[in-house]
Design a protein around this motif. Sequence first.
Motif, PDB file in Angstrom:
ATOM      1  N   LEU A 140       0.813  -1.225   0.000  1.00 42.43           N
ATOM      2  CA  LEU A 140       0.000   0.000   0.000  1.00 42.43           C
ATOM      3  C   LEU A 140       0.846   1.276   0.000  1.00 42.43           C
ATOM      4  CD1 LEU A 140      -2.764  -1.066   2.542  1.00 42.43           C
ATOM      5  CD2 LEU A 140      -3.024  -0.748   0.076  1.00 42.43           C
ATOM      6  N   TYR A 141       2.110   1.157   0.410  1.00 40.43           N
ATOM      7  CA  TYR A 141       3.002   2.322   0.476  1.00 40.43           C
ATOM      8  C   TYR A 141       3.173   2.980  -0.894  1.00 40.43           C
ATOM      9  CZ  TYR A 141       7.246   5.012   1.353  1.00 40.43           C
ATOM     10  OH  TYR A 141       8.168   6.023   1.460  1.00 40.43           O
ATOM     11  N   VAL A 142       3.235   2.162  -1.950  1.00 43.91           N
ATOM     12  CA  VAL A 142       3.445   2.699  -3.303  1.00 43.91           C
ATOM     13  C   VAL A 142       2.269   3.570  -3.749  1.00 43.91           C
ATOM     14  CG1 VAL A 142       3.816   2.085  -5.725  1.00 43.91           C
ATOM     15  CG2 VAL A 142       5.021   0.834  -3.925  1.00 43.91           C
ATOM     16  N   PRO A 143       1.006   3.056  -3.738  1.00 45.80           N
ATOM     17  CA  PRO A 143      -0.089   3.943  -4.152  1.00 45.80           C
ATOM     18  C   PRO A 143      -0.307   5.114  -3.194  1.00 45.80           C
ATOM     19  CG  PRO A 143      -0.960   1.820  -3.425  1.00 45.80           C
ATOM     20  CD  PRO A 143       0.528   1.683  -3.505  1.00 45.80           C
ATOM     21  N   ALA A 144       0.045   4.939  -1.923  1.00 40.41           N
ATOM     22  CA  ALA A 144      -0.111   6.050  -0.968  1.00 40.41           C
ATOM     23  C   ALA A 144       0.754   7.239  -1.367  1.00 40.41           C
ATOM     24  CB  ALA A 144       0.244   5.593   0.446  1.00 40.41           C
ATOM     25  N   ASN A 145       1.885   6.951  -1.999  1.00 40.39           N
ATOM     26  CA  ASN A 145       2.777   8.024  -2.412  1.00 40.39           C
ATOM     27  C   ASN A 145       2.572   8.471  -3.853  1.00 40.39           C
ATOM     28  OD1 ASN A 145       4.706   8.749  -0.178  1.00 40.39           O
ATOM     29  ND2 ASN A 145       4.830   6.529  -0.127  1.00 40.39           N
ATOM     30  N   THR A 150       0.396  15.055  -4.655  1.00 39.18           N
ATOM     31  CA  THR A 150       0.841  13.881  -3.909  1.00 39.18           C
ATOM     32  C   THR A 150       1.711  14.361  -2.745  1.00 39.18           C
ATOM     33  OG1 THR A 150       2.849  13.636  -5.231  1.00 39.18           O
ATOM     34  CG2 THR A 150       0.879  12.492  -6.023  1.00 39.18           C
ATOM     35  N   ILE A 151       2.140  13.436  -1.918  1.00 37.44           N
ATOM     36  CA  ILE A 151       3.004  13.801  -0.792  1.00 37.44           C
ATOM     37  C   ILE A 151       4.300  14.414  -1.315  1.00 37.44           C
ATOM     38  CG2 ILE A 151       4.357  12.898   1.153  1.00 37.44           C
ATOM     39  CD1 ILE A 151       2.179  10.765   1.513  1.00 37.44           C
ATOM     40  N   TRP A 152       4.904  13.781  -2.325  1.00 34.21           N
ATOM     41  CA  TRP A 152       6.168  14.279  -2.857  1.00 34.21           C
ATOM     42  C   TRP A 152       6.003  15.676  -3.463  1.00 34.21           C
ATOM     43  CZ3 TRP A 152      11.007  13.791  -2.081  1.00 34.21           C
ATOM     44  CH2 TRP A 152      11.920  14.323  -2.976  1.00 34.21           C
ATOM     45  N   GLU A 153       4.919  15.889  -4.221  1.00 32.70           N
ATOM     46  CA  GLU A 153       4.676  17.214  -4.804  1.00 32.70           C
ATOM     47  C   GLU A 153       4.503  18.257  -3.706  1.00 32.70           C
ATOM     48  OE1 GLU A 153       2.465  15.689  -8.906  1.00 32.70           O
ATOM     49  OE2 GLU A 153       1.260  16.302  -7.184  1.00 32.70           O
ATOM     50  N   GLY A 154       3.872  17.873  -2.608  1.00 39.62           N
ATOM     51  CA  GLY A 154       3.733  18.782  -1.473  1.00 39.62           C
ATOM     52  C   GLY A 154       5.076  19.139  -0.864  1.00 39.62           C
ATOM     53  N   ILE A 155       5.973  18.157  -0.760  1.00 38.56           N
ATOM     54  CA  ILE A 155       7.319  18.401  -0.230  1.00 38.56           C
ATOM     55  C   ILE A 155       8.083  19.351  -1.143  1.00 38.56           C
ATOM     56  CG2 ILE A 155       9.555  17.301   0.255  1.00 38.56           C
ATOM     57  CD1 ILE A 155       7.904  14.792   1.094  1.00 38.56           C
ATOM     58  N   VAL A 156       7.991  19.110  -2.455  1.00 40.16           N
ATOM     59  CA  VAL A 156       8.682  19.981  -3.424  1.00 40.16           C
ATOM     60  C   VAL A 156       8.141  21.408  -3.338  1.00 40.16           C
ATOM     61  CG1 VAL A 156       9.035  20.401  -5.896  1.00 40.16           C
ATOM     62  CG2 VAL A 156       9.292  18.089  -4.976  1.00 40.16           C
ATOM     63  N   THR A 157       6.809  21.545  -3.252  1.00 36.01           N
ATOM     64  CA  THR A 157       6.193  22.874  -3.156  1.00 36.01           C
ATOM     65  C   THR A 157       6.640  23.594  -1.887  1.00 36.01           C
ATOM     66  OG1 THR A 157       4.268  22.091  -4.376  1.00 36.01           O
ATOM     67  CG2 THR A 157       3.991  24.113  -3.102  1.00 36.01           C
TER      68      THR A 157
END
Length: 196
Positions: A50-55, A72-79
């Motif tokens: 589930l970790y893969v689709p969660a991210n 996504t979580i990563w896009e939020g971190i980049v922003t």
Amino acid sequence: MNDKRCKVCDEVLPNSDSSFFVACKKCGTHNQVGSGSALSLACASSALILYVPANLLPFMSLEVYGNKNTSTIWEGIVTLSQSGSWGIAIIVFLASILIPFAKLIILFYLGLSAKTPGQEKFKTRLYNIVEAIGRWSMLDIFLLAVLVAIMKMGPWAHAEPGAGAWIFALVVIFTMIASAAFDPSTIWKNTYDKKS
């Protein structure tokens, strides 16, 4: 002496090969008696899947003054990092990506290899790392509190959790169960069995 004892009143618990928890006859406390490595492995495997689709799936949709943004979580971190909020970006990265992944990999390995003899000290160190990481699990709750605060911004903003948020919640739940179910004594059980 291999008798399991109640964690509350120290009463000897009845032997049970079919149960994971046994109720103490003296005080009624439910005690973990099964090794839990199979349950821990199953939950860690589920959480890893589930970790893969969660991210990859959208974590949250935020609408501010009519402008809707889904990320996504990563896009939020980049922003966050691009806007200069490096501290918050690092906390989100650690709490949502790095620490959960490291904990899941270790739990998966321990669940898979707990009953296999050898490298007991290494496995014990890994278990201690999981326990130390577990203390930082409150960061997930901190992030949820920030999300709730954003959702309550009234007429200025409207936030909705995406599929990634719901799946991430399942990852957290499966990780907690995997961690709680793992019995570290199974790491050393084969060593004790050889000596007796």
